[in-house]
Write a protein that holds these residues in place. Structure first.
Motif, short mmCIF file in Angstrom:
data_model
loop_
_atom_site.label_atom_id
_atom_site.label_comp_id
_atom_site.label_asym_id
_atom_site.label_seq_id
_atom_site.Cartn_x
_atom_site.Cartn_y
_atom_site.Cartn_z
N PHE A 41 -42.30 -53.13 101.39
CA PHE A 41 -41.32 -52.18 101.90
C PHE A 41 -41.88 -50.75 101.93
O PHE A 41 -42.65 -50.35 101.06
N LEU A 42 -41.45 -50.02 102.95
CA LEU A 42 -41.68 -48.58 103.04
C LEU A 42 -40.36 -47.92 102.67
O LEU A 42 -39.33 -48.19 103.30
N ILE A 43 -40.37 -47.11 101.63
CA ILE A 43 -39.13 -46.61 101.06
C ILE A 43 -39.01 -45.09 101.26
O ILE A 43 -39.95 -44.35 100.97
N TYR A 44 -37.86 -44.66 101.76
CA TYR A 44 -37.53 -43.24 101.86
C TYR A 44 -36.39 -42.97 100.90
O TYR A 44 -35.39 -43.70 100.88
N THR A 45 -36.53 -41.93 100.08
CA THR A 45 -35.48 -41.59 99.13
C THR A 45 -35.08 -40.13 99.28
O THR A 45 -35.89 -39.27 99.64
N THR A 46 -33.82 -39.86 99.04
CA THR A 46 -33.30 -38.50 99.01
C THR A 46 -32.08 -38.51 98.09
O THR A 46 -31.79 -39.53 97.45
N HIS A 47 -31.36 -37.43 98.01
CA HIS A 47 -30.18 -37.42 97.17
C HIS A 47 -29.14 -36.47 97.76
O HIS A 47 -29.48 -35.49 98.43
N LEU A 48 -27.87 -36.81 97.54
CA LEU A 48 -26.74 -36.00 97.98
C LEU A 48 -26.20 -35.27 96.76
O LEU A 48 -25.85 -35.90 95.76
N THR A 49 -26.16 -33.95 96.84
CA THR A 49 -25.77 -33.13 95.68
C THR A 49 -24.40 -32.51 95.89
O THR A 49 -24.12 -31.94 96.94
N GLY A 66 -20.89 -31.50 88.18
CA GLY A 66 -21.51 -31.75 89.46
C GLY A 66 -21.96 -33.20 89.53
O GLY A 66 -21.89 -33.94 88.55
N ALA A 67 -22.42 -33.61 90.68
CA ALA A 67 -22.86 -34.99 90.85
C ALA A 67 -24.04 -35.04 91.80
O ALA A 67 -24.14 -34.23 92.73
N VAL A 68 -24.95 -35.96 91.53
CA VAL A 68 -26.08 -36.22 92.42
C VAL A 68 -26.08 -37.71 92.74
O VAL A 68 -26.13 -38.55 91.85
N VAL A 69 -25.99 -38.03 94.03
CA VAL A 69 -25.96 -39.42 94.47
C VAL A 69 -27.31 -39.75 95.11
O VAL A 69 -27.65 -39.21 96.15
N GLY A 112 -28.35 -23.76 83.79
CA GLY A 112 -27.76 -22.96 84.85
C GLY A 112 -28.08 -23.44 86.25
O GLY A 112 -27.61 -22.85 87.22
N ASP A 113 -28.87 -24.50 86.37
CA ASP A 113 -29.21 -25.02 87.70
C ASP A 113 -28.49 -26.35 87.91
O ASP A 113 -28.63 -27.27 87.12
N GLU A 114 -27.72 -26.44 89.00
CA GLU A 114 -26.89 -27.61 89.24
C GLU A 114 -27.58 -28.68 90.08
O GLU A 114 -26.97 -29.70 90.40
N ARG A 115 -28.84 -28.46 90.46
CA ARG A 115 -29.49 -29.46 91.31
C ARG A 115 -29.88 -30.72 90.56
O ARG A 115 -30.13 -31.76 91.14
N SER A 116 -29.96 -30.63 89.23
CA SER A 116 -30.22 -31.79 88.37
C SER A 116 -31.52 -32.51 88.72
O SER A 116 -31.59 -33.73 88.66
N LEU A 117 -32.53 -31.78 89.11
CA LEU A 117 -33.82 -32.42 89.40
C LEU A 117 -34.95 -31.58 88.83
O LEU A 117 -34.82 -30.38 88.61
N ILE A 118 -36.08 -32.26 88.55
CA ILE A 118 -37.27 -31.58 88.05
C ILE A 118 -38.51 -32.21 88.68
O ILE A 118 -38.50 -33.37 89.09
N PHE A 119 -39.56 -31.41 88.78
CA PHE A 119 -40.89 -31.87 89.17
C PHE A 119 -41.81 -31.66 87.97
O PHE A 119 -41.68 -30.66 87.25
N ILE A 120 -42.73 -32.59 87.75
CA ILE A 120 -43.67 -32.50 86.63
C ILE A 120 -45.09 -32.51 87.18
O ILE A 120 -45.46 -33.41 87.94
N THR A 121 -45.88 -31.52 86.80
CA THR A 121 -47.28 -31.43 87.21
C THR A 121 -48.15 -31.34 85.96
O THR A 121 -47.89 -30.53 85.07
#
Length: 401
Positions: free
Chosen positions: A5-13, A28-31, A170-179
């Motif tokens: 499978f080729l998978i595309y992901t996103t989220h609705l905030t 808040g909610a992230v779907v 204080g950030d409602e996006r509920s996401l993080i990136f790790i490097t």
């Protein structure tokens, strides 16, 4: 891309908006949204010969090692496909490098940062690992982050650690990136620049993942463990590696790898979303009641016992939290006072606002006049004497959370 499978992901905030208010009653909610497409298909009866070369093979051919980060399941055997986590959950992260024939090398993590965007140098960032392998997040009081040593011992081309899930205040996006900045060194070159250290809270000491020599972690206390830009295999050490290291002088010994976005959800929201409709509907009713249920719930928020006790007063408070504050806690302070039993007036009352009637009503009796001052917000000074002249006023303060 996973198997076939080729998978595309996103989220609705969803971000609640409370203009002019400092508290919020809903989260808040992230779907997460995921679309899967079959990767394979019959487009021709003639064989197709690929003309491209895998990127990792190209890099290796040019004298580079391939560094990577993966999300793992709790057994550390299989890769995790979901990037959705809950607050309080451990994120299992495995760093790896394709050593190929470079058997005399071992992988280390110099530093890792969490950001709100793929840019590791963005203004808002949090250091997870720094100072050549000090897991700084393990020192946080509410964190269970730690480097993980597999039961069968560590493989030189892998390094694993658990990260206690968090999100930015204080950030409602509920996401993080790790490097992470990864690096290899000689297998026997364990020192203050080549280590994996976790802070042990009970002992209040930094300890290495392997071995018992905690001296190599001592520099984590002061935050200075040598420059990661220094030559990783000094000339006096390169001799110890033998002819193989000399022939690999053109290799890139370090590189960066990243993960994200990771979606971090509130545990309470997630539990509500995964419950059966009947239970979830009941809980949602508590959080978002209709007019009828509001009437039943708020008719008498001050609750009289079956038999009135003059030494107790009860009330129900609809749960809330402060707008923009992610700590999800609050402290309640009340000023308590006693007065003569028969001294019910505008300064000695317990009043609730009845929304349907649009009037303030007392807990006891039918004389709503004693609550009229609640409309204007001035019911006399609470500092004045509440008992007859021969009595005394007793003031108490109750603090709880």
């Amino acid at each position: 891309m996973i198997e076939d499978f080729l998978i595309y992901t996103t989220h609705l905030t969803h971000i609640p908006n409370y203009p002019g208010s400092v508290i919020v009653r809903t989260n808040g909610a992230v779907v997460p949204i995921e679309c899967r497409y079959l990767r394979k298909g019959n487009v021709s009866s003639n064989p197709i010969n690929p003309t491209w070369i895998p990127f990792s093979s190209t890099r290796s051919g040019e004298g580079h090692l391939t560094f990577s980060l993966r999300l793992m399941n709790g057994d550390w055997l299989t890769e995790r496909t979901s990037t959705v986590y809950y607050l309080g959950e451990l994120i299992h992260i495995e760093a790896s490098v394709s050593l190929a024939n470079h058997v005399s090398l071992k992988l280390y993590i110099d530093r890792c940062v969490a950001t709100l965007s793929p840019d590791k140098d963005s203004t808002l960032r949090y250091s997870i690992i720094d100072y050549n392998g000090c897991l700084l997040d393990s020192k946080a009081e509410d964190s269970f982050s730690t480097f993980v040593l597999p039961r069968d011992g560590r493989e030189p081309d892998k390094l694993q650690f658990d990260l206690d899930a968090f999100r930015f205040y204080g950030d409602e996006r509920s996401l993080i990136f790790i490097t992470c900045h990864l690096r290899v060194a000689a297998v026997d070159q364990g020192d203050s620049r080549n280590k994996a250290c976790t802070f042990q809270k009970l002992e209040r000491i930094w300890r290495p993942l392997e071995g018992s020599d905690s001296d190599i972690c001592a520099c984590c206390h002061v935050g200075n463990c040598g420059s990661p830009r220094e030559i990783l295999f000094p000339s006096r050490r390169r001799r110890d590696l033998g002819p193989e290291a000399e022939s690999e002088a053109g290799l890139e010994w370090e590189g960066e790898a990243s993960l994200g976005p990771l979606i971090i959800l509130d545990t309470e929201l997630t539990n509500l979303a995964t419950q059966p409709l009947t239970e979830g509907d009941g809980m949602m009713q508590e959080r978002s009641p209709s007019v009828a249920s509001w009437t039943a719930k708020l008719r008498t928020p001050f609750q009289p016992p079956f038999c009135w006790e003059p030494d107790k007063l009860r009330f129900e408070l609809d749960a809330f939290r402060f707008h923009g504050d992610e700590r999800s806690l609050m402290f309640i302070t009340c000023h308590l006072r006693v007065a003569a039993v028969d001294q019910g007036d505008s300064r000695n009352k317990a009043c609730t606002f009845q929304k349907l009637e649009h009037i303030w009503r007392p807990l006891e009796g039918s004389d709503s006049d004693i609550c009229a001052c609640c409309h204007v917000g001035n019911c006399g000074s609470t500092r004045s004497s509440c008992l007859p002249p021969e009595g005394k006023t007793l003031a108490l303060k109750l603090v709880g959370h």
